[in-house]
Design a protein around this motif. Structure first.
Motif, short mmCIF file in Angstrom:
data_model
loop_
_atom_site.label_atom_id
_atom_site.label_comp_id
_atom_site.label_asym_id
_atom_site.label_seq_id
_atom_site.Cartn_x
_atom_site.Cartn_y
_atom_site.Cartn_z
N PHE B 34 0.84 -1.19 0.00
CA PHE B 34 0.00 0.00 0.00
C PHE B 34 0.88 1.25 0.00
CE2 PHE B 34 -3.77 -2.37 1.35
CZ PHE B 34 -3.21 -3.43 2.04
N TRP B 35 0.33 2.30 -0.57
CA TRP B 35 0.88 3.64 -0.41
C TRP B 35 -0.24 4.55 0.12
CZ3 TRP B 35 5.54 5.86 -0.32
CH2 TRP B 35 6.61 5.19 -0.92
N TYR B 36 0.13 5.32 1.17
CA TYR B 36 -0.78 6.29 1.75
C TYR B 36 -0.16 7.68 1.64
CZ TYR B 36 -3.42 2.56 4.07
OH TYR B 36 -4.19 1.47 4.34
N VAL B 37 -1.03 8.70 1.60
CA VAL B 37 -0.58 10.08 1.60
C VAL B 37 -1.22 10.79 2.80
CG1 VAL B 37 -2.42 10.82 0.03
CG2 VAL B 37 -0.35 12.21 0.27
N GLN B 38 -0.45 11.66 3.41
CA GLN B 38 -0.94 12.45 4.53
C GLN B 38 -0.66 13.92 4.29
OE1 GLN B 38 1.03 11.93 8.33
NE2 GLN B 38 -0.88 12.26 9.45
N GLY B 43 -5.39 13.00 8.41
CA GLY B 43 -5.11 11.58 8.52
C GLY B 43 -4.52 11.05 7.23
N LEU B 44 -4.32 9.74 7.17
CA LEU B 44 -3.73 9.12 6.00
C LEU B 44 -4.81 8.69 5.02
CD1 LEU B 44 -1.48 8.82 8.26
CD2 LEU B 44 -0.73 6.82 6.96
N GLN B 45 -4.55 8.91 3.74
CA GLN B 45 -5.48 8.53 2.70
C GLN B 45 -4.83 7.49 1.79
OE1 GLN B 45 -6.41 11.66 -0.10
NE2 GLN B 45 -8.24 10.63 -0.85
N LEU B 46 -5.56 6.44 1.46
CA LEU B 46 -5.01 5.39 0.61
C LEU B 46 -4.86 5.90 -0.82
CD1 LEU B 46 -4.20 2.37 0.40
CD2 LEU B 46 -6.58 1.90 -0.21
N LEU B 47 -3.64 5.79 -1.35
CA LEU B 47 -3.38 6.18 -2.73
C LEU B 47 -3.59 5.01 -3.69
CD1 LEU B 47 -0.09 8.31 -2.68
CD2 LEU B 47 -2.35 9.07 -3.42
N HIS B 82 2.38 18.29 -8.85
CA HIS B 82 1.66 19.53 -8.63
C HIS B 82 1.98 20.03 -7.23
CE1 HIS B 82 -2.01 22.05 -7.93
NE2 HIS B 82 -1.80 22.35 -9.20
N TRP B 83 1.85 21.34 -7.01
CA TRP B 83 2.17 21.87 -5.68
C TRP B 83 1.32 21.21 -4.60
CZ3 TRP B 83 -1.72 23.91 -2.81
CH2 TRP B 83 -2.87 24.35 -3.50
N SER B 84 0.11 20.80 -4.94
CA SER B 84 -0.78 20.18 -3.95
C SER B 84 -0.34 18.78 -3.55
CB SER B 84 -2.21 20.14 -4.49
OG SER B 84 -2.27 19.37 -5.67
N ASP B 85 0.66 18.23 -4.23
CA ASP B 85 1.17 16.91 -3.86
C ASP B 85 2.12 16.97 -2.67
OD1 ASP B 85 1.38 16.07 -7.36
OD2 ASP B 85 -0.20 15.54 -5.91
N ALA B 86 2.49 18.15 -2.24
CA ALA B 86 3.36 18.28 -1.08
C ALA B 86 2.68 17.66 0.13
CB ALA B 86 3.68 19.75 -0.82
N ALA B 87 3.30 16.64 0.70
CA ALA B 87 2.66 15.86 1.78
C ALA B 87 3.67 14.84 2.28
CB ALA B 87 1.41 15.14 1.25
N GLU B 88 3.23 14.04 3.22
CA GLU B 88 4.02 12.91 3.72
C GLU B 88 3.45 11.65 3.07
OE1 GLU B 88 6.25 13.71 6.27
OE2 GLU B 88 7.08 11.71 6.63
N TYR B 89 4.35 10.78 2.61
CA TYR B 89 3.94 9.56 1.93
C TYR B 89 4.44 8.35 2.69
CZ TYR B 89 2.53 12.53 -1.92
OH TYR B 89 1.91 13.48 -2.67
#
Lengths: 112, 114
Positions: B34-38, B43-47, B82-89
């Motif tokens: 799995f890969w999640y993004v936060q 919280g964490l969202q499943l990618l 995209h700039w909106s991809d800035a997050a923790e993975y």
């Protein structure tokens, strides 16, 4: 879609207080989990539950307890909050084996 | 011991550039992956997730990941950030036949420059 709701986004509590963090899921999942997340340490499992009234310790249960009286609700309890419990707390539920977690939005707890 | 490694703590890319986040695992059998993004404060969202079959899986937000059994890897990619991809993975693995508890990597923080 499954929804996991954590009742508070931000909490500020005093040292020594008893703190309740609530988590509710709406899809009849049997498995629920509490994690804490700290910078550089990733996700650490505190407690989890496979069914109502059942609980299992995770990796860091000290200072915490849990309650699962109803299937949809899993509460994390800090019996006597301390400053080292300042953290982000994440609740998750698990549908089927291998289908992955659904996480709540998290509760950022600050203990002063 | 079973483990999941995300070797990059931070990655910085320019908006529009391609992205690859690495994930390696050490398990005896092929796990579920799995890969999640936060996003900040969330919280964490499943990618995306891999169970079996086609080793290239597509996820949400334009992400994909490729499972490579020979390298015990499950790297996450995006052709144009995209700039909106800035997050923790976070990468996570779960072993069939085991407990309900997946193992998470420590996470990779993605910084996107304009």
């Amino acid at each position: 879609d499954v929804k996991v709701t954590q009742s508070s986004r931000y909490l500020v509590k005093r040292t020594g207080e008893k703190v309740f963090l609530e988590c509710v899921q709406d899809m009849d999942h049997e498995n629920m989990f509490w994690y804490r997340q700290d910078p550089g340490l990733g996700l650490r499992l505190i407690y989890f539950s496979y069914d109502v009234k059942m609980k299992e310790k995770g990796d860091i249960p000290e200072g915490y307890s849990v309650s699962r009286e109803k299937k949809e609700r899993f509460s994390l309890i800090l019996e006597s909050a301390s400053t080292n419990q300042t953290s982000m707390y994440l609740c998750a539920s698990w549908a089927e084996r291998g289908y992955g977690y659904t996480f709540g939005s998290g509760t950022r707890l600050t203990v002063v | 011991a079973q483990s999941v490694t995300q070797p990059d703590i931070h990655i910085t890319v320019s908006e529009g550039a391609s992205l690859e986040l690495r994930c390696n695992y050490s398990y005896g059998a092929t796990p579920y992956l799995f890969w999640y993004v936060q996003s900040p404060g969330q919280g964490l969202q499943l990618l995306l997730k891999y169970f079996s079959g086609d080793t290239l899986v597509q996820g949400i937000k334009g992400f994909e990941a490729e499972f490579k059994r020979s390298q015990s890897s499950f790297n996450l990619r995006k052709p144009s950030v995209h700039w909106s991809d800035a997050a923790e993975y976070f990468c996570a693995v779960w072993l069939s036949g085991g407990s309900y508890i997946p193992t998470f990597g420590r996470g990779t923080s993605l910084i996107v420059h304009p």
